[in-house]
Structures are given as C-alpha cells and as structure tokens.
Design an enzyme around this catalytic site. Structure first.
Site, short mmCIF file in Angstrom:
data_model
loop_
_atom_site.label_atom_id
_atom_site.label_comp_id
_atom_site.label_asym_id
_atom_site.label_seq_id
_atom_site.Cartn_x
_atom_site.Cartn_y
_atom_site.Cartn_z
N GLU A 442 6.02 -4.09 -2.91
CA GLU A 442 5.33 -2.81 -2.78
C GLU A 442 4.06 -2.93 -1.94
O GLU A 442 3.70 -2.01 -1.21
CB GLU A 442 5.03 -2.21 -4.16
CG GLU A 442 6.26 -1.93 -5.03
CD GLU A 442 7.34 -1.11 -4.34
OE1 GLU A 442 7.02 -0.33 -3.42
OE2 GLU A 442 8.52 -1.25 -4.72
N HIS A 445 4.91 -2.59 1.65
CA HIS A 445 4.95 -1.18 2.07
C HIS A 445 3.54 -0.64 2.25
O HIS A 445 3.24 0.06 3.21
CB HIS A 445 5.64 -0.32 1.00
CG HIS A 445 7.13 -0.44 0.96
ND1 HIS A 445 7.92 -0.21 2.06
CD2 HIS A 445 7.98 -0.74 -0.05
CE1 HIS A 445 9.19 -0.36 1.72
NE2 HIS A 445 9.26 -0.68 0.44
N HIS A 448 1.66 -1.70 5.30
CA HIS A 448 2.29 -1.08 6.47
C HIS A 448 1.65 0.30 6.71
O HIS A 448 1.42 0.71 7.83
CB HIS A 448 3.80 -0.94 6.22
CG HIS A 448 4.59 -0.56 7.44
ND1 HIS A 448 5.88 -0.10 7.36
CD2 HIS A 448 4.29 -0.57 8.76
CE1 HIS A 448 6.33 0.16 8.58
NE2 HIS A 448 5.39 -0.11 9.45
#
Ligand SMILES: [Zn+2]
Length: 650
Positions: A442, A445, A448
């Site tokens: 997670e 993500h 990102h």
C-alpha cells in the site's frame, strides 16, 4: 505555496452541499462551453479544477464510510452515489465537451506540453471508448448493448451466488473432519438433536478448508464436483455476453474485444500479451512438473484435481512449517512503520515527519513527506482494525499534486488503511509477515501518488495510470519485504531486541515460493483463456474446446469433464477483468524486473532506485508506463525476472 486542506466532512449538510456543488459545476460547464475560442487554460484547466473540487469534497465521505462506518455515513454515502453518477454520466456523454477537447488538441498541438497532451488524449479516448462521438443510431445500439450487458453480468453473479448458497454437505462422523484446523471446524460445527454435526458449504473459507484439510477423499470429490459444476445456466449467458462484447467493439471501431480492452492499457497489442503469457508458460512447465511429482509421491493413488490442495498442504507442512507466533514477535507495528520510513529514506532519500493533528480516530496519524528538505506531500496512516472499519487494506488518494490557473501548487495527500491487530495499553500490535508485505504494498501505491511532480491533476500521481500498470509500484515495493538487508533494519524481537535470523527470512521466502510454478500455470490458464476468448466470437462447444486446448498446456492433472470452471469465472463475466486478467502477471513482471535491478546495485545507493523515483513516481500518469519503464531501466522488459522472483528455475 498552499498547504494541505483540513480533513473534514459534515454529514448533516453533505447532501445539500453536494447538490449545490454539482449545480454550480453544471452552470460553470455550460458557460465554459459557450465561450468562443476555447483554449487549454480557459477550458481544459477549468474542467480539471471542477473535477478536482468535487474529488476533494467527496473523498472524505468515502473515506469515513470505510473507516468510521455508521448508519449515518452509509445513508449519506448511498444518497450521494446516484447524484454523482447522474452528474458524471451527463458529462461523459456531452458531445460538446468532446468536440471542445478535439478542437483544442488540434489548435494547440504545437504549444501544449506532454502533460497537457496526455490529459487531452485520455479524455478524448474516454469519450471514444464509450461511443459518445458516434451517430445517433449507433449510440442507441451501444446503449442497448450496455444495458443488456449489465443485466447479463448481474444474472451471471446472481446465478453463481444462488448455486453457492444452495449447497451444503453435512458431516456427522468425527473421523471425516480429523485434521481440519480448530477455527474452521468451529465455524462448521452445529448441534442437532443432541448430535454434533459439521456443515461445509461452497463459500470460500468453508470450501477451502475441506479441500485443503478434509481427510475423506470421497467427500472431497463430492464438494469439489459441486463447486466446479455450479451455475450451468451461465453457459448461455457467457455466449450472449461474448457476442455483445464483440459487437460493441466492432461498433467502436475495434476488430475484437481484446483490442478494445488494450486501447486503454499499457500492453500494445493482443499478440504481445499472448507472447508474454506463453513465454511464462513455457518456462514454468518444467518446474511445475517437478513440483507435482513431489506431491504425487505423498499419495498412493494417482492424484486427481480434488486431491491436490490436500496433499500440497501435507507437503507444505513437511517442508516449511512456519509458526506464525514465532515470527510475529519480530514485527511490532510501530517498529515496522518506522523501519519502512527508514527504508524509504535510504532508498529514495525521502523523509517522513509526524504531524500533530486530530484526525477521525485516535489511532490514525499523519506525516509530512519531505524531499531534499522540501515539503512535498502528506500521508495519513490508519492501520489498526476496529469495528467501524471495513476489512482489507487499501490506499486512497486525497489531494493531487497540481498547479491551478494562478500557477499555485497544490500538494498531494493520501490515506493508507490496514486492519492490523489493535494495540492497547501494554499489549503490542504484532503483525504477521503477510501484514508487513501488505503495508509495503500500500505504501508503494501511496508514494506513487505523493511524489508526483505533474502539474495537471488528471494525469498526476495515480491518476491516468494505465490499468495494467497500476499495481507495478505497489508490487515493486512489496518485494523488498522479503529482502534480508531490508528486514534486518527493523525486524527485531519486540522484547529482547534480537534481530530476525537469516534462517527465518529464508523460511519466509521458501514458503512464498512453495509450488509457485504450479500456481503460475493456473494463473496463466485463466489469463490465456480470458484473452483468447475475446479475440473472436466463440460459440457453444467452441468455448469448452478452447479451454480444453489451453489446459493441454497448463493443467498437469487431467481436469474432470464435469469441471465447468468458466461458469464461475466472475472476474471476467461479472467483473471488470474481461480481456484484462493478464494484468496481474503484467504488473508483476514490471515489478520483479525493476526490483532485481535495484537489488543488483546493492539496494541502498542504487541509481536505478533514484531513476525510478524521478521517472515513475514523479511522472504519474503523464506518459504511458511503457515509456517510463524504458526510460528508467534503459532497456526493454525482461519477462524472466518474474520467474526468478518466484524461485522458478527453467
Ligand atoms: Zn494494490
């Protein structure tokens, strides 16, 4: 520079405020459309800002409904969904907006930068994939197809659900449940007329429990047969769906549904997807055969489909018996989080500093993210399970890095939510290694989204990233949760401070890679079937024949003829994975490939890691991931990296 907006959500006034916002947006769009000589900054930028404003208004509600769920959040949430859907459907079908985008794309093609070009490309593609630009007769047919498709998909899952719920197997002989773990047995147990009985069903945990541990071979076969022959009526639905998908693709200008699916993905052609899957298949076969041989040696009859989970479990116990409690003591939640921050600091030279602020729950916390001493983003962590939180783990983006019309920068923020065991007073929250992997995933993500440098919100952070590339940054980061060099930074016994041993780390890796070639073949069977099925019209027996022909390559144990797996393949017939199931493997390959390059450079002080930060993380969705990949890896994708990551030798 503007700071972060305060997290807030007023449930009492939400619907009124939402209605007002949508009404204002509609008015603004109307007047924007009336303007002559629309330009990128006068039209596209404003459309983005409107979109962003709605996002910022709605996200806190969606977040609260997931992490502090109550009757009230549910009510407000479900009341707001139709309003949002109606609003966005209207926009997505507004041909004037499409025409404006096309016109601006044409007029300003010399002056737009890459990010702006990409915003226009993706918006135009979105309109074209829904057919908004076509003539009325075609549009009418597309609407009919869409309606019919969603009815069929709904029927497909309803049939499957009914079939799943209809079946149960009652076991009365204790001998037939011998060896099934206590917790599974407790769930199955009931007392009738003073007799203890066990109920097994086709629902996931129950089905898996009997197939994995159930000692009675006859019962295993019975339950297996019930499972793989569910919902025979779905056969007709599949046929109809395939035909409609094909027709829809043709109307939208594609040869078949696979091509339609790839139009918005990173993979460039059906052939390259099939070649990619085939290469993995050919290179996994040998080891899968060896794995099967090892399982076969444990049993005195020839292994059937309904035996494999059972004997595989026996082999797993024999080879790598991992005691979760023995491992948990090395993963105390706070030290894992701090360790992860330290790891990210050493890998990407980014820094997290705790912020003192009151959030939606006392266990939630926030951190400011700095790059080279400069404030860049905010991260919210909410990691512990509680009653009002839905299960699972996820990242949800909140603010998005972008520039407004006055050239002011808005910074990014994101939530990472998990369901780790709750800590209290003097009892620590000890994680399973799987939890650690989840947190890394997670966070992959999250960074990102948070490290985006892009000025256009629609292609900034995780926005605009191709569907088959979204899991690349998360899987990339999760791979490090198995690296000795990384684990040893923080995996310390929470009482004694002793560092996790190499043997224990090796055990974690071995258990991850156990039977990996066999599960690779299974995933490839699904992926190849899904993809080929959408390359032309398959009818009647042709569907089964296609699956059988693929199984000749992928299934090492002969599948019984009563197995109608396709009738339960909800991912592609009731979910969004049609001609896209390959994406799982696709993103895994990117992540494995990048991971090994960083490892080969010693992890810390890796140039590739910094290039990854500057290209992929900073770049968000402003370019195709295939361009980014080449840019920071300085070469093409090497499929074999995934085999290596899974410990598959070929
Ligand atoms: Zn993910």
């Amino acid at each position: 520079m503007s700071k972060f907006i305060k997290f807030k959500c007023d449930l009492d006034t939400f619907i009124d405020d939402l209605n007002e916002l949508l009404e204002n947006n509609n008015k603004t769009i109307e007047s924007l459309l009336k303007e002559e000589n629309k330009t990128y900054s006068s039209f596209v930028k404003k459309m983005q800002l409107i979109d962003e404003e709605l996002e910022l208004f709605f996200t806190p509600l969606a977040h609260l409904n997931s992490v502090n769920n109550s009757d009230k959040t549910q009510k407000v949430y479900s009341d707001s969904l139709p309003l949002i859907t109606e609003y966005s459907t209207k926009i997505s079908q507004n041909i004037d907006i499409y025409n404006a985008y096309k016109e601006i794309q044409q007029n300003e093609k010399e002056s737009l930068n890459q990010e702006q070009k990409r915003v226009l490309e993706l918006n135009i593609l979105g309109f074209e994939l829904s057919g908004a630009h076509l003539d009325d007769k075609t549009k009418k047919r597309l609407a009919e197809i869409n309606l019919k498709k969603s009815e069929l998909q709904n029927d497909f899952s309803q049939n499957l659900l009914n079939a799943t719920n209809e079946y149960e197997k009652i076991i009365t002989d204790e001998k037939d449940v011998d060896g099934i773990p206590k917790s599974d047995l407790e769930n199955a147990k009931f007392i009738e007329d003073g007799i203890t009985k066990y109920r097994f069903t086709l629902q996931m945990p129950s089905y898996i429990a009997y197939m994995t541990y159930g000692p009675n071979r006859g019962i295993r076969e019975e339950i297996y047969k019930a499972y793989v022959s569910r919902a025979p009526e779905n056969e007709k639905i599949i046929e109809e769906l395939l035909e409609l998908r094909h027709e829809m693709s043709n109307l939208l200008g594609f040869k078949n549904y696979s091509e339609y699916s790839l139009a918005s993905k990173m993979a460039d052609s059906p052939q390259s997807v099939l070649n990619f899957l085939d290469k993995l298949l050919q290179n996994s076969k040998k080891q899968a055969k060896d794995e099967l041989r090892e399982v076969q040696e444990l049993c005195d009859h020839s292994l059937e489909s309904f035996d494999s989970a059972y004997y595989t479990e026996i082999l797993k116990k024999k080879k790598y018996d991992i005691d979760e409690d023995e491992i948990r003591v090395y993963f105390e939640q706070k030290s894992v989080v701090n360790g992860l921050f330290e790891f990210l600091n050493k890998l990407f030279h980014i820094e997290f500093k705790k912020v003192e602020e009151k959030l939606w729950d006392e266990k939630a916390s926030s951190y400011d993210l700095f790059v080279d001493g400069k404030l860049r983003a905010r991260l919210y962590l909410d990691l512990e399970a509680r009653k009002s939180k839905r299960g699972g783990a996820w990242m949800h983006n909140y603010q998005t890095h972008s520039k407004n019309e006055n050239q002011e920068i808005q910074l990014a923020s994101a939530f990472v939510v998990c369901n780790f065991p709750a800590s209290s007073g003097n009892s620590a929250s000890l994680l399973r290694h799987d939890d650690v992997v989840t947190l890394f995933h997670e966070m992959g993500h999250a960074i990102h989204h948070l490290l985006s440098n892009v000025d256009e919100s629609e292609v900034s952070g995780v926005n605009g990233v191709e569907w088959d590339a979204v899991e690349f940054p998360s899987q990339f980061l999760e791979n490090f949760a198995y690296e000795p060099k990384v684990l040893k930074m923080f995996a310390k016994h929470y009482k004694t401070g002793e560092i996790i041993s190499d043997e224990m780390i090796q055990k974690l890796v071995n258990s991850k890679n156990f039977m990996s070639a066999s599960s690779m073949l299974r995933q490839l069977e699904f992926s190849i079937f899904d993809f080929k099925l959408h390359t032309k019209i398959y009818k009647g027996n042709e569907i089964q024949n296609l699956l059988d022909s693929i199984r000749e390559e992928t299934a090492l144990i002969k599948t019984p003829s009563y197995n109608k797996f396709q009738n339960g393949f909800a991912h592609i017939f009731a979910g969004g994975y049609a001609a896209g199931y390959y994406s799982y493997k696709w993103a895994e390959v990117l992540s494995a490939d990048a991971f090994f390059k960083v490892v080969s450079e010693g992890i810390f002080d890796s140039k590739t890691a910094i290039d990854y930060r500057d290209v992929v993380l900073n770049g968000g969705g402003a370019k195709s991931m295939s361009e980014y990949f080449k840019e920071f890896m300085q070469r093409d994708i090497d499929t074999d990296s995934l085999l290596r990551l899974n410990g598959i030798k070929y």
